[in-house]
Scaffold this motif. Structure first.
Motif, PDB file in Angstrom:
ATOM      1  N   GLN A   9       0.815  -1.220   0.000  1.00  0.00           N
ATOM      2  CA  GLN A   9       0.000   0.000   0.000  1.00  0.00           C
ATOM      3  C   GLN A   9       0.847   1.266   0.000  1.00  0.00           C
ATOM      4  OE1 GLN A   9      -2.937  -0.079   3.107  1.00  0.00           O
ATOM      5  NE2 GLN A   9      -4.387  -1.097   1.762  1.00  0.00           N
ATOM      6  N   GLU A  42      -1.039  -8.060 -11.115  1.00  0.00           N
ATOM      7  CA  GLU A  42      -2.433  -8.159 -11.529  1.00  0.00           C
ATOM      8  C   GLU A  42      -3.221  -7.045 -10.848  1.00  0.00           C
ATOM      9  OE1 GLU A  42      -5.871 -11.322 -10.469  1.00  0.00           O
ATOM     10  OE2 GLU A  42      -4.007 -12.145 -11.248  1.00  0.00           O
ATOM     11  N   LEU A  43      -4.060  -6.353 -11.593  1.00  0.00           N
ATOM     12  CA  LEU A  43      -4.862  -5.267 -11.049  1.00  0.00           C
ATOM     13  C   LEU A  43      -6.014  -5.844 -10.234  1.00  0.00           C
ATOM     14  CD1 LEU A  43      -5.477  -2.212 -10.984  1.00  0.00           C
ATOM     15  CD2 LEU A  43      -6.851  -2.566 -13.027  1.00  0.00           C
ATOM     16  N   VAL A  45      -9.258  -4.672  -8.014  1.00  0.00           N
ATOM     17  CA  VAL A  45     -10.152  -3.574  -7.651  1.00  0.00           C
ATOM     18  C   VAL A  45     -11.286  -4.162  -6.832  1.00  0.00           C
ATOM     19  CG1 VAL A  45     -11.684  -1.776  -8.526  1.00  0.00           C
ATOM     20  CG2 VAL A  45      -9.570  -2.305  -9.737  1.00  0.00           C
ATOM     21  N   LEU A  85     -11.967  -2.058 -15.849  1.00  0.00           N
ATOM     22  CA  LEU A  85     -11.110  -1.651 -14.742  1.00  0.00           C
ATOM     23  C   LEU A  85      -9.855  -0.971 -15.273  1.00  0.00           C
ATOM     24  CD1 LEU A  85     -11.432  -4.844 -12.541  1.00  0.00           C
ATOM     25  CD2 LEU A  85     -12.800  -2.771 -12.473  1.00  0.00           C
ATOM     26  N   THR A  86      -9.457   0.100 -14.604  1.00  0.00           N
ATOM     27  CA  THR A  86      -8.257   0.833 -14.973  1.00  0.00           C
ATOM     28  C   THR A  86      -7.423   1.084 -13.723  1.00  0.00           C
ATOM     29  OG1 THR A  86      -9.330   2.973 -14.679  1.00  0.00           O
ATOM     30  CG2 THR A  86      -9.420   2.008 -16.880  1.00  0.00           C
ATOM     31  N   ASP A  87      -6.201   1.481 -13.937  1.00  0.00           N
ATOM     32  CA  ASP A  87      -5.323   1.800 -12.824  1.00  0.00           C
ATOM     33  C   ASP A  87      -5.394   3.302 -12.580  1.00  0.00           C
ATOM     34  OD1 ASP A  87      -3.514   1.313 -10.827  1.00  0.00           O
ATOM     35  OD2 ASP A  87      -1.758   1.402 -12.128  1.00  0.00           O
ATOM     36  N   GLY A  88      -5.586   3.710 -11.354  1.00  0.00           N
ATOM     37  CA  GLY A  88      -5.655   5.132 -11.026  1.00  0.00           C
ATOM     38  C   GLY A  88      -6.680   5.397  -9.941  1.00  0.00           C
ATOM     39  N   ASP A  89      -6.938   6.674  -9.697  1.00  0.00           N
ATOM     40  CA  ASP A  89      -7.862   7.092  -8.647  1.00  0.00           C
ATOM     41  C   ASP A  89      -9.299   6.692  -8.985  1.00  0.00           C
ATOM     42  OD1 ASP A  89      -8.643   8.312  -6.272  1.00  0.00           O
ATOM     43  OD2 ASP A  89      -9.027  10.223  -7.273  1.00  0.00           O
ATOM     44  N   ASN A  91     -11.003   4.171 -10.808  1.00  0.00           N
ATOM     45  CA  ASN A  91     -10.537   2.922 -11.389  1.00  0.00           C
ATOM     46  C   ASN A  91     -11.606   2.116 -12.124  1.00  0.00           C
ATOM     47  OD1 ASN A  91     -11.770   2.406  -8.983  1.00  0.00           O
ATOM     48  ND2 ASN A  91     -10.009   1.477  -8.019  1.00  0.00           N
ATOM     49  N   LYS A 105     -15.144   5.837  -8.960  1.00  0.00           N
ATOM     50  CA  LYS A 105     -14.296   5.247  -7.928  1.00  0.00           C
ATOM     51  C   LYS A 105     -14.987   3.987  -7.414  1.00  0.00           C
ATOM     52  CE  LYS A 105     -12.043   9.399  -6.273  1.00  0.00           C
ATOM     53  NZ  LYS A 105     -11.683  10.170  -5.079  1.00  0.00           N
ATOM     54  N   SER A 106     -14.215   2.942  -7.208  1.00  0.00           N
ATOM     55  CA  SER A 106     -14.796   1.669  -6.776  1.00  0.00           C
ATOM     56  C   SER A 106     -15.364   1.736  -5.368  1.00  0.00           C
ATOM     57  CB  SER A 106     -13.745   0.562  -6.859  1.00  0.00           C
ATOM     58  OG  SER A 106     -12.649   0.849  -6.020  1.00  0.00           O
TER      59      SER A 106
END
Length: 112
Positions: A9, A42-43, A45, A85-89, A91, A105-106
């Protein structure tokens, strides 16, 4: 002495081992070494309830979400289908009927 991996984290190098878990004294995160070894790269979320989301899932908003540039907001309970799904704030990329393409946002959705 074996080198322990940094915290996933906060990326702190001051991790220590507690029984079967690794812990970070800076952010308080605890994780299992075997889980990080298999899911690294691996992403992952998670929704507001901790359920893991995948591409193509359907989600429901849990609160009213204001949209910049539009007077109306996305109402709580709005179902969103076929998420990406994407990487970032923000997501989650999706299309919402009446609003068009959005990024969410998730933490404000739950799996349907």
């Amino acid at each position: 002495m074996t080198e322990l991996p940094p915290c996933p984290q906060c990326k702190s190098n001051y991790t220590y081992q507690m029984d079967d878990l690794l812990a970070c004294p800076e952010c308080g995160h605890e994780w299992n070494v075997e889980e990080t070894a298999t899911t690294s790269g691996e992403l992952v979320v998670k929704d507001c309830n901790g359920n893991i989301l995948q591409n193509g899932d359907s989600v429901v908003t849990i609160k009213n979400l204001p949209v910049k540039g539009i007077a109306q907001s996305i109402k709580a309970g709005t179902k969103v289908r076929n998420i990406r799904l994407t990487d970032g704030d923000h997501n989650i990329d999706c299309k919402i009927d009446g609003f068009g393409a959005m990024a969410l946002k998730s933490e404000f959705v739950k799996k349907a």
